[in-house]
Scaffold this motif. Structure first.
Motif, PDB file in Angstrom:
ATOM      1  N   THR A   6       0.578   9.867  -4.329  1.00 30.57           N
ATOM      2  CA  THR A   6       0.485  11.064  -3.493  1.00 30.57           C
ATOM      3  C   THR A   6       1.755  11.900  -3.444  1.00 30.57           C
ATOM      4  N   ASP A   7       2.897  11.343  -3.862  1.00 29.34           N
ATOM      5  CA  ASP A   7       4.191  12.023  -3.722  1.00 29.34           C
ATOM      6  C   ASP A   7       4.567  12.263  -2.263  1.00 29.34           C
ATOM      7  N   CYS A   8       3.994  11.493  -1.350  1.00 30.09           N
ATOM      8  CA  CYS A   8       4.313  11.621   0.070  1.00 30.09           C
ATOM      9  C   CYS A   8       5.263  10.499   0.489  1.00 30.09           C
ATOM     10  N   ASP A   9       6.122  10.799   1.468  1.00 31.07           N
ATOM     11  CA  ASP A   9       7.069   9.809   1.980  1.00 31.07           C
ATOM     12  C   ASP A   9       6.842   9.477   3.445  1.00 31.07           C
ATOM     13  N   LEU A  10       5.918  10.173   4.095  1.00 28.36           N
ATOM     14  CA  LEU A  10       5.638   9.914   5.500  1.00 28.36           C
ATOM     15  C   LEU A  10       4.166   9.550   5.652  1.00 28.36           C
ATOM     16  N   PHE A  11       3.890   8.544   6.502  1.00 30.68           N
ATOM     17  CA  PHE A  11       2.523   8.045   6.651  1.00 30.68           C
ATOM     18  C   PHE A  11       2.232   7.802   8.131  1.00 30.68           C
ATOM     19  N   CYS A  12       0.967   7.909   8.490  1.00 32.04           N
ATOM     20  CA  CYS A  12       0.554   7.556   9.837  1.00 32.04           C
ATOM     21  C   CYS A  12      -0.662   6.643   9.747  1.00 32.04           C
ATOM     22  N   TYR A  13      -1.065   6.099  10.899  1.00 23.27           N
ATOM     23  CA  TYR A  13      -2.057   5.028  10.903  1.00 23.27           C
ATOM     24  C   TYR A  13      -3.049   5.234  12.040  1.00 23.27           C
ATOM     25  N   ARG A  14      -4.266   4.767  11.807  1.00 27.70           N
ATOM     26  CA  ARG A  14      -5.278   4.759  12.873  1.00 27.70           C
ATOM     27  C   ARG A  14      -5.991   3.412  12.842  1.00 27.70           C
ATOM     28  N   GLY A  15      -5.983   2.729  13.979  1.00 28.91           N
ATOM     29  CA  GLY A  15      -6.678   1.460  14.089  1.00 28.91           C
ATOM     30  C   GLY A  15      -7.980   1.622  14.850  1.00 28.91           C
ATOM     31  N   GLU A  16      -9.059   1.028  14.330  1.00 33.35           N
ATOM     32  CA  GLU A  16     -10.357   1.045  15.005  1.00 33.35           C
ATOM     33  C   GLU A  16     -10.925  -0.369  15.007  1.00 33.35           C
ATOM     34  N   TRP A  73      -7.566  11.003  -1.623  1.00 35.87           N
ATOM     35  CA  TRP A  73      -6.214  10.762  -2.124  1.00 35.87           C
ATOM     36  C   TRP A  73      -5.211  10.574  -0.986  1.00 35.87           C
ATOM     37  N   LYS A  74      -5.601  10.976   0.230  1.00 44.60           N
ATOM     38  CA  LYS A  74      -4.686  10.900   1.363  1.00 44.60           C
ATOM     39  C   LYS A  74      -4.851   9.633   2.200  1.00 44.60           C
ATOM     40  N   GLU A  75      -5.846   8.809   1.945  1.00 38.20           N
ATOM     41  CA  GLU A  75      -6.089   7.703   2.844  1.00 38.20           C
ATOM     42  C   GLU A  75      -6.407   6.395   2.135  1.00 38.20           C
ATOM     43  N   LYS A  76      -6.181   5.303   2.842  1.00 36.64           N
ATOM     44  CA  LYS A  76      -6.535   3.976   2.362  1.00 36.64           C
ATOM     45  C   LYS A  76      -6.897   3.109   3.552  1.00 36.64           C
ATOM     46  N   LYS A  77      -7.945   2.301   3.400  1.00 35.08           N
ATOM     47  CA  LYS A  77      -8.399   1.417   4.474  1.00 35.08           C
ATOM     48  C   LYS A  77      -7.908  -0.004   4.254  1.00 35.08           C
ATOM     49  N   ILE A  78      -7.488  -0.634   5.356  1.00 39.21           N
ATOM     50  CA  ILE A  78      -7.153  -2.051   5.351  1.00 39.21           C
ATOM     51  C   ILE A  78      -8.065  -2.744   6.358  1.00 39.21           C
ATOM     52  N   SER A 123       0.829  -1.212   0.000  1.00 45.42           N
ATOM     53  CA  SER A 123       0.000   0.000   0.000  1.00 45.42           C
ATOM     54  C   SER A 123       0.861   1.258   0.000  1.00 45.42           C
ATOM     55  N   LEU A 124       1.952   1.239   0.773  1.00 46.21           N
ATOM     56  CA  LEU A 124       2.822   2.411   0.827  1.00 46.21           C
ATOM     57  C   LEU A 124       3.515   2.653  -0.506  1.00 46.21           C
ATOM     58  N   LYS A 125       3.909   1.574  -1.172  1.00 45.12           N
ATOM     59  CA  LYS A 125       4.516   1.736  -2.504  1.00 45.12           C
ATOM     60  C   LYS A 125       3.533   2.410  -3.456  1.00 45.12           C
ATOM     61  N   GLU A 126       2.286   1.949  -3.413  1.00 42.95           N
ATOM     62  CA  GLU A 126       1.255   2.527  -4.286  1.00 42.95           C
ATOM     63  C   GLU A 126       0.961   3.973  -3.913  1.00 42.95           C
ATOM     64  N   MET A 127       0.852   4.262  -2.602  1.00 43.05           N
ATOM     65  CA  MET A 127       0.508   5.611  -2.162  1.00 43.05           C
ATOM     66  C   MET A 127       1.647   6.590  -2.398  1.00 43.05           C
ATOM     67  N   ARG A 128       2.887   6.122  -2.323  1.00 41.75           N
ATOM     68  CA  ARG A 128       4.014   7.010  -2.624  1.00 41.75           C
ATOM     69  C   ARG A 128       3.933   7.507  -4.063  1.00 41.75           C
ATOM     70  N   LYS A 129       3.525   6.627  -4.969  1.00 46.39           N
ATOM     71  CA  LYS A 129       3.407   7.012  -6.378  1.00 46.39           C
ATOM     72  C   LYS A 129       2.236   7.959  -6.604  1.00 46.39           C
ATOM     73  N   GLY A 132     -12.148  -5.325  12.016  1.00 50.82           N
ATOM     74  CA  GLY A 132     -11.514  -4.076  12.395  1.00 50.82           C
ATOM     75  C   GLY A 132     -10.991  -3.367  11.157  1.00 50.82           C
ATOM     76  N   VAL A 133     -10.398  -2.192  11.353  1.00 48.99           N
ATOM     77  CA  VAL A 133      -9.879  -1.453  10.216  1.00 48.99           C
ATOM     78  C   VAL A 133      -8.644  -0.660  10.633  1.00 48.99           C
ATOM     79  N   VAL A 134      -7.661  -0.599   9.747  1.00 48.25           N
ATOM     80  CA  VAL A 134      -6.528   0.305   9.900  1.00 48.25           C
ATOM     81  C   VAL A 134      -6.572   1.280   8.723  1.00 48.25           C
ATOM     82  N   ILE A 135      -6.548   2.564   9.035  1.00 49.65           N
ATOM     83  CA  ILE A 135      -6.566   3.592   7.998  1.00 49.65           C
ATOM     84  C   ILE A 135      -5.151   4.151   7.864  1.00 49.65           C
TER      85      ILE A 135
END
Length: 356
Positions: free
Chosen positions: A26-36, A207-212, A18-24, A129-132
């Protein structure tokens, strides 16, 4: 399609992919996560926008400010500025427009499979559950005077319409606040907070988020793996102190100061760039997928343009810049559409909502 995982190993692989895909994208290199623990449509919503809290915020003058004043006056926070006091009160159940996140993907997974320590450990095991994953393109320090003043402006806004800086258009601005070592619990969770600026809930742009999705039948096993492999339990989530210099240096590159007008233009451009990126893929499939995708974009544009015209605080030049961006986007999509498909043009977008 949202990813669904059933073990720590598949989770790590899914995060990595997911990070490989999101880097392409979004052009972002830093990510954070939220678990619910539950995969709700309202996942990622601060509690100020839920139930009675939302009612009190909209009906009671200075509701949020008054709550934090009580926190400070009752010595529940050692900080006297409103932002840092709110951060310290975050885990006490107080109403807040701040959303907890972590920079550690495994801690995000831990919270997706583990309820609050006051609840039975298996309480949420009957639901997925979900991790965003959130992509980070700008970062704010909790020590910054600019973001502290911005937060105080939001919570001090009157609800009588006379001095309400906290308009709907501001809801499209979300700010990631880095405060890893502000207190022991935050330090343990390697945390940050997302500040939601508006007076109603507007989620982060797609464009900034993805759910797992975390499979409900795997929660027990995942908790055991996290404990056995990483020593992660309710009482032992503490960060490693090695190599913090390089990590914090990378985050420092993203630190910025508050600028509402620039942020609105930036966020709109990024959201529309994301839509165009997805459009380039979807348009080849045509059919219902393309129709639904175009409908979703049009609904977003209708809502956004309406917010622009509703805002009384927005500078005229900024309003013009935002509308020009929308107009250029509508024209670009219309020119790229396959035959027999149509997209709302800019003039219709304005007139259909009675905005001209």
């Amino acid at each position: 399609m949202k990813e669904r995982v059933d073990s720590v190993s598949t989770y790590i692989k899914t995060i990595n992919d997911s990070l490989k895909e999101m880097r392409k994208s979004t052009d972002c290199d830093l990510f954070c996560y939220r678990g619910e623990q539950h995969n709700y449509e309202t996942s990622g919503m601060p509690n100020i926008f839920r139930g009675n809290n939302l009612k009190h915020m909209n009906e009671s003058k200075n509701y949020e400010k008054n709550v934090i004043d009580e926190v400070i006056s009752n010595d529940l926070s050692k900080h006297e500025n409103y932002l840092q006091a709110a951060i310290n009160a975050q885990h006490g159940g107080f109403p807040s427009r701040l959303l907890d996140v972590t920079f550690n993907s495994l801690i995000g997974l831990f919270f997706a499979v583990t309820p609050h320590y006051t609840k039975k450990i298996t309480e949420s095991d009957h639901e997925d559950g979900v991790v965003i994953i959130y992509a980070i393109d700008k970062l704010y320090s909790s020590n910054s005077k600019g973001i502290q003043s911005y937060f105080e402006m939001i919570i001090s806004s009157n609800n009588d319409g006379e001095n309400n800086e906290n308009e709907r258009i501001k809801g499209y601005i979300h700010r990631l606040i880095d405060f890893t070592n502000l207190n022991s619990r935050i330090k343990a969770q390697q945390g940050g907070l997302i500040l939601f600026s508006g007076n109603e809930f507007i989620p982060l742009p797609s464009w900034k988020e993805k759910k797992i999705i975390i499979a409900k039948e795997a929660k027990i096993n995942i908790r055991e793996e996290l404990k056995d492999l990483f020593g992660m339990t309710i009482g032992t989530i503490y960060p490693e102190s090695d190599n913090l210099v390089g990590y914090l240096t990378e985050k420092a590159k993203l630190l910025t100061e508050e600028n509402t007008e620039e942020d609105l233009i930036y966020e709109l451009k990024k959201q529309l760039d994301h839509y165009y990126y997805e459009f380039q893929k979807v348009k080849f499939y045509k059919g219902e997928d393309l129709l639904h995708f175009l409908y979703d974009i049009e609904e977003y544009l209708y809502s956004y343009v309406e917010s622009i015209f509703e805002s009384e605080k927005l500078e005229k030049n900024t309003q013009k810049d935002l509308l020009n961006i929308v107009e250029d986007f509508c024209e670009m999509i219309s020119l790229k559409l396959p035959e027999d498909y149509s997209f709302v043009d800019y003039n219709s977008l304005i007139k259909e909502r009675g905005l001209l």
